[in-house]
Scaffold this motif. Structure first.
Motif, PDB file in Angstrom:
ATOM      1  N   ILE A 267      -0.357  -0.772 -10.166  1.00  9.32           N
ATOM      2  CA  ILE A 267       0.363  -0.395  -8.600  1.00  9.32           C
ATOM      3  C   ILE A 267       0.937  -0.687  -7.838  1.00  9.32           C
ATOM      4  N   GLN A 268       1.150  -2.505  -8.021  1.00  9.78           N
ATOM      5  CA  GLN A 268       1.842  -3.684  -7.085  1.00  9.78           C
ATOM      6  C   GLN A 268       3.217  -2.788  -7.013  1.00  9.78           C
TER       7      GLN A 268
ATOM      8  N   ILE B  90      -3.016   2.748   1.041  1.00 11.36           N
ATOM      9  CA  ILE B  90      -2.197   2.785  -0.182  1.00 11.36           C
ATOM     10  C   ILE B  90      -3.798   4.342   0.018  1.00 11.36           C
TER      11      ILE B  90
ATOM     12  N   HIS C 207      -7.498  -5.446  -1.594  1.00 14.11           N
ATOM     13  CA  HIS C 207      -6.282  -5.685  -1.635  1.00 14.11           C
ATOM     14  C   HIS C 207      -5.774  -5.886  -0.086  1.00 14.11           C
TER      15      HIS C 207
ATOM     16  N   ILE D   5      -3.741  -2.862 -11.221  1.00 15.16           N
ATOM     17  CA  ILE D   5      -4.064  -3.589  -9.882  1.00 15.16           C
ATOM     18  C   ILE D   5      -1.816  -3.794 -10.013  1.00 15.16           C
TER      19      ILE D   5
ATOM     20  N   GLN E  57      -2.717  -6.577   0.457  1.00 12.96           N
ATOM     21  CA  GLN E  57      -1.205  -5.343   0.180  1.00 12.96           C
ATOM     22  C   GLN E  57      -1.626  -3.691  -0.457  1.00 12.96           C
ATOM     23  N   LEU E  58      -2.246  -3.638  -0.391  1.00 10.99           N
ATOM     24  CA  LEU E  58      -3.171  -2.128  -1.208  1.00 10.99           C
ATOM     25  C   LEU E  58      -3.227  -1.040  -0.285  1.00 10.99           C
ATOM     26  N   SER E  59      -4.114  -1.846   0.495  1.00  7.37           N
ATOM     27  CA  SER E  59      -6.037  -1.473   1.318  1.00  7.37           C
ATOM     28  C   SER E  59      -5.078   0.334   1.847  1.00  7.37           C
TER      29      SER E  59
ATOM     30  N   MET F 288       4.573   0.149  -5.654  1.00 12.30           N
ATOM     31  CA  MET F 288       3.939   0.872  -4.564  1.00 12.30           C
ATOM     32  C   MET F 288       4.084   1.793  -3.898  1.00 12.30           C
TER      33      MET F 288
ATOM     34  N   VAL G 284      -8.116  -1.842  -4.916  1.00 14.73           N
ATOM     35  CA  VAL G 284      -7.493  -1.249  -4.218  1.00 14.73           C
ATOM     36  C   VAL G 284      -7.943  -1.357  -2.803  1.00 14.73           C
TER      37      VAL G 284
END
Length: 127
Positions: free
Chosen positions: A42-43, A77, A71, A39, A73-75, A46, A68
């Motif tokens: 990935i952050q 993607i 999350h 995670i 901030q990541l949802s 980005m 993911v």
């Protein structure tokens, strides 16, 4: 600006082939086989798209996909899960946007990636 893809797989040959094919298509591709701290990885990158192998040593791709998609901030993607060992219904339940069955052709790979990145075509549970 080139679109960024992060691919996670425990098979270096698959990582190398996918990186070569998608780099040729002008994507910026980062590959990794490390599931630990994924995670955070990935952050840090980005990516515009995430590709996950389903069956890896360590955390499985469907588990990472759930993290993911949960999350904040990541949802958004898009996530592609690649695997030879899959049950489509189980994988769709984890929230992935597309499934590619291994072995896959490079044309299928590029078409799926382009579809998710450029036209936001996502799999529906009924497909």
């Amino acid at each position: 600006m080139r679109k960024r893809i992060l691919m996670l797989d425990d098979n270096q040959d698959v990582l190398d082939i996918v990186k070569e094919a998608l780099s040729y298509e002008r994507f910026e591709v980062t590959i990794t086989s490390e599931t630990e701290n994924i995670i955070e990885n990935i952050q840090a990158h980005m990516p515009d798209l995430l590709m996950l192998d389903y069956k890896m040593s360590g955390t499985r791709g469907d588990e990472i996909c759930r993290e993911v998609k949960a999350h904040p901030q990541l949802s958004n993607i898009p996530v592609i899960i690649c695997s030879a060992y899959l049950n489509k219904d189980d994988l769709l339940a984890c929230g992935c946007d597309a499934i590619i069955t291994k072995p896959f052709g490079l044309e299928e790979l590029v078409d799926t990636v382009n579809g998710l990145i450029f036209s936001d075509q996502r799999l529906e549970a009924g497909d």
